[in-house]
Design a protein around this motif. Structure first.
Motif, short mmCIF file in Angstrom:
data_model
loop_
_atom_site.label_atom_id
_atom_site.label_comp_id
_atom_site.label_asym_id
_atom_site.label_seq_id
_atom_site.Cartn_x
_atom_site.Cartn_y
_atom_site.Cartn_z
N ALA A 9 0.80 -1.22 0.00
CA ALA A 9 0.00 0.00 0.00
C ALA A 9 0.83 1.27 0.00
CB ALA A 9 -0.92 -0.01 1.21
N GLY A 10 2.16 1.18 -0.04
CA GLY A 10 2.98 2.37 0.02
C GLY A 10 2.86 3.22 -1.23
N ALA A 11 3.27 4.49 -1.11
CA ALA A 11 3.17 5.41 -2.25
C ALA A 11 4.02 4.94 -3.41
CB ALA A 11 3.58 6.81 -1.81
N LEU A 12 5.21 4.43 -3.15
CA LEU A 12 6.08 4.00 -4.24
C LEU A 12 5.47 2.86 -5.02
CD1 LEU A 12 8.66 3.91 -5.90
CD2 LEU A 12 9.70 2.51 -4.08
N SER A 13 5.02 1.82 -4.34
CA SER A 13 4.50 0.65 -5.05
C SER A 13 3.22 0.99 -5.81
CB SER A 13 4.26 -0.51 -4.09
OG SER A 13 3.33 -0.16 -3.09
N LEU A 14 2.38 1.86 -5.23
CA LEU A 14 1.16 2.26 -5.94
C LEU A 14 1.51 3.11 -7.15
CD1 LEU A 14 -1.86 2.32 -6.25
CD2 LEU A 14 -1.97 4.17 -4.54
N ALA A 15 2.48 4.01 -7.01
CA ALA A 15 2.91 4.82 -8.15
C ALA A 15 3.45 3.93 -9.26
CB ALA A 15 3.98 5.82 -7.70
N GLN A 16 4.23 2.91 -8.90
CA GLN A 16 4.75 1.98 -9.90
C GLN A 16 3.62 1.26 -10.62
OE1 GLN A 16 7.48 -0.05 -7.07
NE2 GLN A 16 9.06 0.26 -8.65
N ALA A 17 2.63 0.79 -9.84
CA ALA A 17 1.51 0.08 -10.44
C ALA A 17 0.73 0.97 -11.41
CB ALA A 17 0.59 -0.45 -9.35
N LEU A 18 0.58 2.24 -11.06
CA LEU A 18 -0.13 3.17 -11.94
C LEU A 18 0.68 3.45 -13.21
CD1 LEU A 18 -1.45 5.71 -9.26
CD2 LEU A 18 -2.84 4.13 -10.63
N ILE A 19 1.99 3.62 -13.06
CA ILE A 19 2.83 3.89 -14.22
C ILE A 19 2.82 2.70 -15.19
CG2 ILE A 19 5.25 4.18 -14.95
CD1 ILE A 19 5.64 5.87 -12.39
N ARG A 20 2.70 1.50 -14.66
CA ARG A 20 2.69 0.31 -15.51
C ARG A 20 1.44 0.17 -16.35
NH1 ARG A 20 5.23 -2.92 -10.41
NH2 ARG A 20 7.40 -2.27 -10.77
N CYS A 21 0.48 1.02 -16.10
CA CYS A 21 -0.72 1.10 -16.95
C CYS A 21 -0.49 2.20 -17.98
CB CYS A 21 -1.95 1.42 -16.11
SG CYS A 21 -2.31 0.21 -14.83
N PRO A 22 -0.32 1.87 -19.27
CA PRO A 22 -0.02 2.88 -20.30
C PRO A 22 -1.25 3.71 -20.66
CG PRO A 22 -0.20 0.72 -21.31
CD PRO A 22 -0.34 0.50 -19.83
N SER A 23 -1.68 4.55 -19.74
CA SER A 23 -2.95 5.27 -19.86
C SER A 23 -2.78 6.59 -20.61
CB SER A 23 -3.54 5.52 -18.47
OG SER A 23 -2.59 6.11 -17.60
N VAL A 24 -2.39 6.50 -21.86
CA VAL A 24 -2.26 7.69 -22.71
C VAL A 24 -3.66 8.16 -23.09
CG1 VAL A 24 -1.36 8.60 -24.88
CG2 VAL A 24 -0.03 6.91 -23.58
N THR A 25 -3.95 9.42 -22.87
CA THR A 25 -5.27 9.99 -23.11
C THR A 25 -5.85 9.54 -24.45
OG1 THR A 25 -4.45 11.98 -22.00
CG2 THR A 25 -6.56 12.16 -23.09
N PRO A 26 -7.10 9.07 -24.50
CA PRO A 26 -8.07 8.90 -23.42
C PRO A 26 -8.14 7.45 -22.90
CG PRO A 26 -9.21 8.70 -25.50
CD PRO A 26 -7.73 8.89 -25.83
N VAL A 27 -7.14 6.63 -23.22
CA VAL A 27 -7.16 5.22 -22.84
C VAL A 27 -6.84 5.08 -21.35
CG1 VAL A 27 -6.09 2.96 -23.24
CG2 VAL A 27 -6.50 4.51 -25.16
N ASP A 28 -7.65 4.31 -20.63
CA ASP A 28 -7.41 4.13 -19.19
C ASP A 28 -6.39 3.04 -18.92
OD1 ASP A 28 -8.12 4.34 -16.28
OD2 ASP A 28 -8.74 2.28 -16.66
N ALA A 29 -6.42 1.97 -19.68
CA ALA A 29 -5.45 0.88 -19.58
C ALA A 29 -5.36 0.26 -18.19
CB ALA A 29 -4.06 1.36 -20.04
N GLY A 30 -6.43 0.35 -17.42
CA GLY A 30 -6.46 -0.28 -16.11
C GLY A 30 -6.00 0.60 -14.97
N ALA A 31 -5.62 1.83 -15.22
CA ALA A 31 -5.09 2.69 -14.16
C ALA A 31 -6.12 2.95 -13.07
CB ALA A 31 -4.60 4.01 -14.75
N LEU A 32 -7.36 3.22 -13.46
CA LEU A 32 -8.39 3.49 -12.46
C LEU A 32 -8.76 2.23 -11.68
CD1 LEU A 32 -10.72 6.09 -14.22
CD2 LEU A 32 -8.98 6.48 -12.47
N ASP A 33 -8.61 1.04 -12.30
CA ASP A 33 -8.81 -0.20 -11.56
C ASP A 33 -7.79 -0.32 -10.43
OD1 ASP A 33 -10.90 -0.98 -13.21
OD2 ASP A 33 -9.62 -2.18 -14.53
N VAL A 34 -6.54 -0.01 -10.74
CA VAL A 34 -5.48 -0.05 -9.73
C VAL A 34 -5.83 0.89 -8.57
CG1 VAL A 34 -3.07 0.56 -9.26
CG2 VAL A 34 -3.66 -0.71 -11.33
#
Length: 391
Positions: A9-34
């Motif tokens: 649940a730390g900020a680093l691991s969550l930031a990494q998980a979000l970055i791993r979702c290639p959410s280039v506008t307007p594609v979400d790519a799972g970022a909001l699921d994370v």
């Protein structure tokens, strides 16, 4: 576990998980699921709201999450969409791998602004002891996938949706990367307005050897641009820099040196302070074009007029928390580009504070891992002060 992968649940691991979702506008790519998974684990009620499609523009996924049901409602706002990475071969790492090298987290969105979103969540986790302790009021997150794009089906539409539900935001912090060099440098208490203009000067095509038989639009356009670029619009105000007009493109599209073209075009942008509005600047541009006495077509599009947070209590709460954690006295500023604060300011007082933005939108975008910890502490301190809880 979602396809992007989450760890603790730390900020680093969550930031990494979000970055791993290639959410280039307007594609979400799972970022909001994370993000939703992390928030559900803290007891948030989550709403996924999609807007757009067809004539309404690209379908955009958005998230509104709230912890608590009483007021006041303190909202963290931001976006999980990112700009394209550009030439990925120019990156020293995979832009969507979320790698940590020498104490820095690399990836598209690390600074702008998946890192700050991770700090939102970590701050709430610490304040509520992992969701065990309820806040004195409510904490919410308004996260869009449409900030880096046209901003049509994102924050603005979510705010309308909240209004229809009778839901109120009492204060908002946007996590844009506001700091030039170090955490604690700068808080954005407002933003300048932005006006994009497209000018087409119409002439009469002809032979370059007989200019008297033609009407050269290039000459008219050059004189108009010289007038626009010649004198400053103003000297600035107490809270805002001087307004500035920047010519961004001049295009004739004429491959023949011996032909006078039929038209010539230019694009320019005006970043303006509270001495102006989009309407007043559009009228000024019309007058400058009319003075040239040529045929022309002018179209102007504003992405928002300037605004300023005049809520002294909110700005001082944020500043005091920043100074206490970072030992830096932050500058109040309205510099930089636009943000979704331009929509939120119509609903509640809004202020911006996030990570260091020097690498935002660049190749090898990155932030210091230590800054994620610092920002998490700052956000927790802001919440504690706002709700009158012990630090």
């Amino acid at each position: 576990m979602n396809s992007c992968g989450t760890e603790d649940a730390g900020a680093l691991s969550l930031a990494q998980a979000l970055i791993r979702c290639p959410s280039v506008t307007p594609v979400d790519a799972g970022a909001l699921d994370v993000l939703q998974d992390a928030l559900l684990g803290l007891g948030f009620g989550c709403h996924r709201i999609a807007f757009g499609g067809g004539d309404a523009g690209a379908l955009v996924d958005n998230l509104y999450a709230r912890l608590g049901s009483r007021g006041p409602n303190f909202c963290f706002a931001g976006h999980t969409d990112v700009v394209p990475p550009g030439d990925t071969t120019a990156w020293s790492v995979d832009p969507f791998a979320g790698m940590v090298i020498d104490g820095r987290l690399y990836g598209r969105g690390a600074a702008d602004m998946k890192g700050a979103i991770a700090c939102f969540v970590e701050a709430v986790r610490r304040l509520t002891d992992g969701g065990k302790c309820a806040p004195e009021g409510s904490i919410s997150l308004l996260i869009t996938g449409d900030e880096e794009g046209p901003s049509v089906n994102g924050t603005r539409r979510v705010l309308d949706w909240l209004g229809e539900r009778g839901e109120r935001l009492d204060a908002c912090l946007v996590g844009e990367p506001t700091n030039p060099q170090a955490i604690g440098d700068m808080i954005k208490i407002g933003r300048r307005g932005s006006l994009n203009a497209r000018l087409t000067v119409l002439g009469t095509q002809g032979h370059a050897a007989y200019p008297q038989l033609a009407d050269n639009p290039v000459r008219h356009l050059v004189r108009i641009l010289a007038a626009l670029d010649g004198a400053p619009l103003d000297q600035g105000t107490e809270a805002f820099q001087p307004s500035v007009l920047t010519i961004t493109s001049v295009d004739v599209g004429n491959p023949a040196a011996n032909v006078i073209p039929a038209s010539a075009r230019a694009l320019f942008n005006i970043r303006y302070n509270d001495l102006h509005t989009a309407a007043s600047l559009s009228a000024w541009l019309e007058r400058q074009c009319e003075a040239e006495g040529c045929r022309y077509e002018l179209s102007c599009e504003s992405s928002g007029d300037p605004f300023l947070c005049r809520n002294e209590a909110l700005s001082q709460t944020v500043a005091a928390a920043v100074e206490r954690i970072t030992h830096r006295r932050p500058e109040f500023s309205t510099s930089g580009g636009t943000s979704d604060g331009r929509f939120i300011k119509d609903s509640c007082p809004v202020i911006e504070f996030g990570l260091v933005g020097a690498s935002a939108h660049k190749i090898d975008e990155n932030v210091a891992v230590a800054d994620l910890e610092t920002l998490s502490q700052v956000y927790r301190a802001i919440l504690a002060d706002y709700f009158g809880q012990a630090p």
